[in-house]
Each structure stands twice: as structure tokens, then as C-alpha cells.
Design a protein around this motif. Structure first.
Motif, short mmCIF file in Angstrom:
data_model
loop_
_atom_site.label_atom_id
_atom_site.label_comp_id
_atom_site.label_asym_id
_atom_site.label_seq_id
_atom_site.Cartn_x
_atom_site.Cartn_y
_atom_site.Cartn_z
N GLU A 215 0.95 -1.18 0.13
CA GLU A 215 -0.51 -0.07 0.24
C GLU A 215 1.01 1.00 -0.03
OE1 GLU A 215 -3.89 -1.64 3.05
OE2 GLU A 215 -3.02 -0.70 3.79
N PHE A 216 0.39 2.14 -0.60
CA PHE A 216 1.37 3.76 -0.24
C PHE A 216 -0.43 4.44 -0.52
CE2 PHE A 216 1.31 2.63 -5.10
CZ PHE A 216 1.29 3.44 -5.75
N VAL A 217 0.12 6.17 -0.53
CA VAL A 217 -0.50 7.28 -0.98
C VAL A 217 -0.08 8.34 -1.81
CG1 VAL A 217 -2.37 8.73 0.40
CG2 VAL A 217 -1.98 6.48 1.64
N ALA A 218 -0.49 8.40 -2.82
CA ALA A 218 0.55 9.56 -3.66
C ALA A 218 -0.04 10.80 -3.17
CB ALA A 218 0.50 8.98 -4.56
N ASN A 219 0.21 11.67 -2.29
CA ASN A 219 -0.27 13.08 -2.26
C ASN A 219 -0.17 14.13 -2.76
OD1 ASN A 219 -1.08 12.18 0.90
ND2 ASN A 219 0.69 11.68 1.05
N ASP B 101 7.05 18.68 10.40
CA ASP B 101 6.35 19.70 10.61
C ASP B 101 4.73 19.85 10.32
OD1 ASP B 101 4.76 20.48 12.73
OD2 ASP B 101 5.73 22.32 12.19
N LEU B 102 4.61 18.07 9.52
CA LEU B 102 3.03 18.08 8.67
C LEU B 102 2.54 17.26 9.65
CD1 LEU B 102 5.16 17.50 5.66
CD2 LEU B 102 3.05 19.05 5.84
N ALA B 103 1.49 17.80 9.43
CA ALA B 103 0.57 16.57 10.47
C ALA B 103 0.21 15.43 9.54
CB ALA B 103 -1.01 17.84 10.77
N MET B 104 -0.47 14.66 9.90
CA MET B 104 -1.35 13.43 9.29
C MET B 104 -2.46 13.04 9.58
SD MET B 104 2.28 10.24 10.48
CE MET B 104 2.15 10.70 12.18
N ALA B 105 -2.84 12.78 8.42
CA ALA B 105 -4.13 12.67 8.15
C ALA B 105 -4.48 10.66 8.18
CB ALA B 105 -5.11 12.91 7.53
N PRO B 106 -5.71 10.30 8.97
CA PRO B 106 -5.55 9.02 8.45
C PRO B 106 -6.22 8.42 7.08
CG PRO B 106 -7.55 9.40 9.90
CD PRO B 106 -6.08 10.78 10.06
N SER B 107 -6.33 7.29 6.50
CA SER B 107 -6.63 7.02 4.89
C SER B 107 -7.46 6.12 5.27
CB SER B 107 -5.44 6.55 4.39
OG SER B 107 -4.22 7.30 3.78
N ARG C 107 -2.07 9.84 5.79
CA ARG C 107 -1.85 10.69 4.09
C ARG C 107 -1.72 12.81 4.34
NH1 ARG C 107 -7.12 13.76 3.71
NH2 ARG C 107 -8.08 12.87 5.03
N VAL C 108 -1.28 13.62 3.94
CA VAL C 108 -0.59 14.48 4.35
C VAL C 108 -2.18 15.83 4.51
CG1 VAL C 108 0.20 16.75 3.73
CG2 VAL C 108 1.74 14.44 3.10
N ALA C 109 -1.98 15.70 6.12
CA ALA C 109 -3.51 16.31 6.70
C ALA C 109 -3.81 17.32 4.77
CB ALA C 109 -3.45 16.72 7.93
N ALA C 110 -3.06 18.42 5.09
CA ALA C 110 -2.82 19.43 4.29
C ALA C 110 -2.37 19.37 3.12
CB ALA C 110 -1.96 20.22 4.86
N ALA C 111 -2.18 18.13 2.25
CA ALA C 111 -2.77 18.20 1.12
C ALA C 111 -4.12 19.00 0.12
CB ALA C 111 -1.97 17.32 0.56
N HIS D 287 -9.12 11.36 -2.39
CA HIS D 287 -9.20 12.49 -0.87
C HIS D 287 -9.63 13.82 -1.80
CE1 HIS D 287 -9.43 10.28 2.83
NE2 HIS D 287 -8.88 9.04 1.67
N ILE D 288 -10.36 14.69 -2.08
CA ILE D 288 -10.37 16.10 -2.89
C ILE D 288 -10.63 17.17 -1.76
CG2 ILE D 288 -10.94 17.50 -4.42
CD1 ILE D 288 -11.16 15.34 -6.48
N GLU D 289 -10.14 18.86 -1.12
CA GLU D 289 -10.66 19.02 -0.41
C GLU D 289 -11.23 19.96 -1.19
OE1 GLU D 289 -10.09 19.73 2.79
OE2 GLU D 289 -8.81 17.62 2.45
N ASP D 290 -12.73 20.25 -0.23
CA ASP D 290 -13.67 20.92 -1.01
C ASP D 290 -13.53 21.82 -1.15
OD1 ASP D 290 -15.13 18.66 -0.72
OD2 ASP D 290 -16.96 19.70 1.73
N ALA D 291 -12.37 22.81 -0.46
CA ALA D 291 -12.08 24.29 -1.03
C ALA D 291 -11.61 24.32 -2.40
CB ALA D 291 -11.08 25.14 0.09
N PHE D 292 -10.71 23.09 -2.65
CA PHE D 292 -10.40 22.99 -4.03
C PHE D 292 -10.99 23.33 -5.63
CE2 PHE D 292 -6.73 22.76 -0.70
CZ PHE D 292 -6.45 24.23 -1.65
N LEU D 293 -12.87 22.61 -5.51
CA LEU D 293 -13.44 22.38 -6.40
C LEU D 293 -14.35 23.19 -6.98
CD1 LEU D 293 -14.44 18.74 -4.92
CD2 LEU D 293 -13.64 19.31 -7.25
N LYS D 294 -14.38 23.65 -7.50
CA LYS D 294 -15.41 24.45 -8.53
C LYS D 294 -15.94 24.10 -9.58
CE LYS D 294 -14.83 29.20 -10.25
NZ LYS D 294 -13.13 30.08 -10.96
#
Length: 202
Positions: free
Chosen positions: A74-78, A106-112, A119-123, A158-165
Motif C-alpha cells: 500500500e501507499f498514498v500519493a499526496n 512538521d506536517l500533520a498526518m490524517a488517516p486514510s 496521508r498529508v492532512a494539508a494536501a 481525497h479532494i478538499e472541498d475548497a479546491f472544487l469549483k
């Protein structure tokens, strides 16, 4: 100028990575069976197909990302956005095996959701992947190269809603970062559209 790569180029730096550019960066997070986390950027990264959705990254030598991905499958591509470029660069450090680059940068992790590596929480976006194959590309003489190519099917996005237009991923807002070669990078700040021509319709 013309040169044969096998005979050298005679330039101060290898131009190959600048010629084949820009290259998207896969910020690969992995986890081994002992629970050690790794995060590293790979500019030898891209998508292979959409049905199924398959991406790959290539490691020059069996580095932690490749070995961890082989070990657990397994892996995650951020996605690296412009505001995360410096943090991404921190994670390219040649740290000893077992060092958690999330902590180092100093990056926050988020669960997959479907895989164990975080995954990178801020990605702005992240692709959860399961390994489909790992192979060594061969040279002309048939000998294996030092590259470890890891291909994985994307099973979660995963897609952050702020980046959907308007239902589209806003690449310019994210400022997707690409590698240009040498020490140079670029981020997307302009997009133009062209429709693919159709035979007999133009």
C-alpha cells in the motif's frame, strides 16, 4: 549539441531531467509492517491509466518508499500544492531508515480510509493506492536497472472541498507543483483550454 547518454554529456549537470519536464510530484507516504512511517517526494511519478486508475512512482535504488510499499502492498500519493513546496523539500532529506518525515517537516498526518499509510492532512488531494506490481526496467542489454518502479491501483481519492469549483478540481488554486530539473520547480498559475480535433469535423 548531440550526445549519447552512455558516453556522457560533458555538461556541468545532467540535462535529462530538465528536458523531460515538468514532471508531477508524487508525495508518497508509506508504512512498513513494524509501523514505521515514511514520506518522500518522487518526480518520477505519473498516471498510467484511468480504467482502472493506476499511478506509479520510480525509486532510483530501493529506498524506504519502495521497500515499504512492497512490504505492505500500500501507499498514498499526496498532491504537492505551492504552499506545501518547502515542506515537501524537507521530506526529501536523506534521513536514516525509520525516521518519520511527517515529524521532521512538521506536517500533520490524517488517516486514510482504505489503506493503512497516513496521508498529508494539508494536501489538496490524495490517492490511496494498493500495489499491483513492482519491477525493474531493463537496459538495452537486458540487464536490470537500479530503478524500482512501483505501480498501484487507486482505490480511494481525497479532494478538499475548497479546491472544487463548479465540479472541477481547481489546479490553479492548488498551484500544483512540478519538478523542472536541477533545483528548479514550477507551480501551475495559468490554464488554457484546447479541444481535441475530430477527424472530418474541422
Amino acid at each position: 549539441m548531440f550526445y549519447e547518454p552512455s558516453k556522457g554529456h560533458g555538461l556541468p549537470h545532467d540535462p535529462s531531467k530538465a528536458i523531460v519536464a515538468p514532471r508531477p510530484i508524487g508525495w508518497i507516504s508509506t508504512l512498513n509492517k513494524a509501523g514505521e512511517v515514511n514520506l518522500a517526494p518522487y518526480s518520477f511519478f505519473n498516471a498510467l491509466s484511468t480504467r482502472p486508475f493506476i499511478v506509479w512512482f520510480s525509486s532510483e535504488g530501493e529506498k524506504d518508499s519502495a521497500s515499504f510499499a512492497q512490504e505492505t502492498g500500500e501507499f498514498v500519493a499526496n498532491l504537492v500544492s505551492r504552499d506545501l513546496a518547502e515542506k515537501m523539500n524537507y521530506t526529501s532529506v536523506d534521513a536514516p531508515r525509520g525516521v518519520n518525515e511527517f515529524v521532521y517537516a512538521d506536517l500533520a498526518m490524517a488517516p486514510s480510509r482504505l489503506v493503512k499509510p497516513p496521508r498529508v492532512a494539508a494536501a489538496p488531494a490524495a490517492l490511496e493506492c494498493r500495489v499491483t506490481e513492482v519491477f525493474h526496467p531493463k537496459a538495452l542489454d537486458g540487464s536490470p536497472t537500479s530503478a524500482f518502479v512501483v505501480a498501484g491501483e487507486v482505490i480511494g481519492v481525497h479532494i478538499e472541498d475548497a479546491f472544487l469549483k463548479d465540479g472541477l478540481f481547481d489546479i490553479t488554486k492548488a498551484g500544483n507543483v512540478a519538478r523542472l530539473g536541477y533545483m528548479d520547480y514550477a507551480s501551475v498559475d495559468e490554464v488554457f483550454a484546447m479541444r481535441r480535433p475530430r477527424w472530418g469535423k474541422e
